[in-house]
Enzyme design. Sequence first.
Site, PDB file in Angstrom:
ATOM      1  N   HIS A 102      -6.532  -5.167  -3.224  1.00  0.00           N
ATOM      2  CA  HIS A 102      -5.821  -4.461  -4.228  1.00  0.00           C
ATOM      3  C   HIS A 102      -6.277  -4.922  -5.751  1.00  0.00           C
ATOM      4  O   HIS A 102      -6.428  -3.960  -6.525  1.00  0.00           O
ATOM      5  CB  HIS A 102      -4.302  -4.434  -4.040  1.00  0.00           C
ATOM      6  CG  HIS A 102      -3.883  -4.492  -2.874  1.00  0.00           C
ATOM      7  ND1 HIS A 102      -3.740  -3.379  -1.954  1.00  0.00           N
ATOM      8  CD2 HIS A 102      -3.638  -5.402  -1.717  1.00  0.00           C
ATOM      9  CE1 HIS A 102      -3.180  -3.602  -0.779  1.00  0.00           C
ATOM     10  NE2 HIS A 102      -3.217  -4.639  -0.490  1.00  0.00           N
TER      11      HIS A 102
HETATM   12  C1  BDR Z   1       0.081  -6.648  -4.031  1.00  0.00           C
HETATM   13  O1  BDR Z   1       0.690  -7.825  -3.390  1.00  0.00           O
HETATM   14  C2  BDR Z   1       0.379  -8.846  -3.531  1.00  0.00           C
HETATM   15  O2  BDR Z   1       0.517  -9.845  -2.399  1.00  0.00           O
HETATM   16  C3  BDR Z   1      -1.100  -8.793  -3.542  1.00  0.00           C
HETATM   17  O3  BDR Z   1      -1.653  -9.874  -4.566  1.00  0.00           O
HETATM   18  C4  BDR Z   1      -1.253  -7.520  -4.524  1.00  0.00           C
HETATM   19  O4  BDR Z   1      -1.064  -7.866  -5.967  1.00  0.00           O
HETATM   20  C5  BDR Z   1      -0.660  -5.682  -2.971  1.00  0.00           C
HETATM   21  O5  BDR Z   1       0.745  -5.181  -2.503  1.00  0.00           O
END
Ligand code: BDR
Length: 337
Positions: free
Chosen positions: A259
């Site tokens: 992400h």
């Molecule tokens: C987001 O949640 C976190 O665990 C990850 O780093 C990312 O920013 C994805 O949902």
Amino acid sequence: MTTPILLDVDTGIDDALALLYAVASTEARLVGVSCAAGNVSLDEVTTNTAAVLDLAGHPEVEVAPGCAGPVQRPLMTTPETHGPTGTGYGTLEAAPDRISGRSGIDLIVDSARAEPGEITLVALGPLTNVAVALRREPRLLYLLKRLVIMGGCFTVAGNTAHRTEWNMHVDPEAAKEVFAAAGRGPRSLPLVMPLDVTEQARLLPHHVARIAEAAGASMESLRPLVSDAHPLLSFIADALRFYMEFHDRYDGFYGAFVHDPFAVAAALDPCLVSTADTTVDVETSGELTTGETVADFRRAWGREPNAAVALDGRADLFLERLVTRIAGLVSRHGGGS
Ligand code: BDR
Ligand code: CA
């Protein structure tokens, strides 16, 4: 021409990859990094962030601790996703004097004021620091070139609750404040990178093998065979092995959603995504829906748009850039020099 960017992180395995993507991108100038509690505690986030940058050969980048918890509610962390200290099976240490004496909030506000209209702030964790910075400097979104937010989900399922993404789930009140401010005349609409687009990109073991080849190492089960000679590569492989095992258990594939680096990539090159301008608000009191991001796609609320939401993206092109850029970094700094 380089783009000055400020990252706000809760490092976190994919945050670590986002930091690497940023320092590996020649079109970016990483102004500094503010830290917020989220995936792990603030101390762990700060240590991880500084250590990743050092490992990648960038000890000069300021790492500033921000908020230790959400604006209103107790902190939730997610060791099952990112490991006991936030970097999976990778272990990292940073010298205490490596951490900035300036707070992450001051870093954000000072940087925006110092270069009005120039800086892109990319928020990769809960929006706590951004909300508190906005309280300090209500013109923040006008002083920035753009705010980019990794968070939310609109047409796909959540990754934390039924319709809730993690960053929004941890601090929904902060997120609500930030989206409200974004409806009051930012220089440009914030770019929102929700799960709808970030989950289009899956990092797989063969991608990591390509990164290893660039350092002249070979991989066996995501373990670099000459690990001592390749500290950055070893860290990447150890962190990703944990993250891929998590996705294997919860998402049905041995690989990883990446992400946060996708958000940095889109901040640097918006052509990687297609967006819809809309009005976004965040549920803060639902019994089953707290943290849900709701978009007024039908334009029924009569409110100004406050977000350019990315619903589709060029995932393959992003993954190619991620692999190529991190491979370049590993081949330059794989020996830890
Ligand atoms: C987001 O949640 C976190 O665990 C990850 O780093 C990312 O920013 C994805 O949902
Ligand atoms: Ca994150």
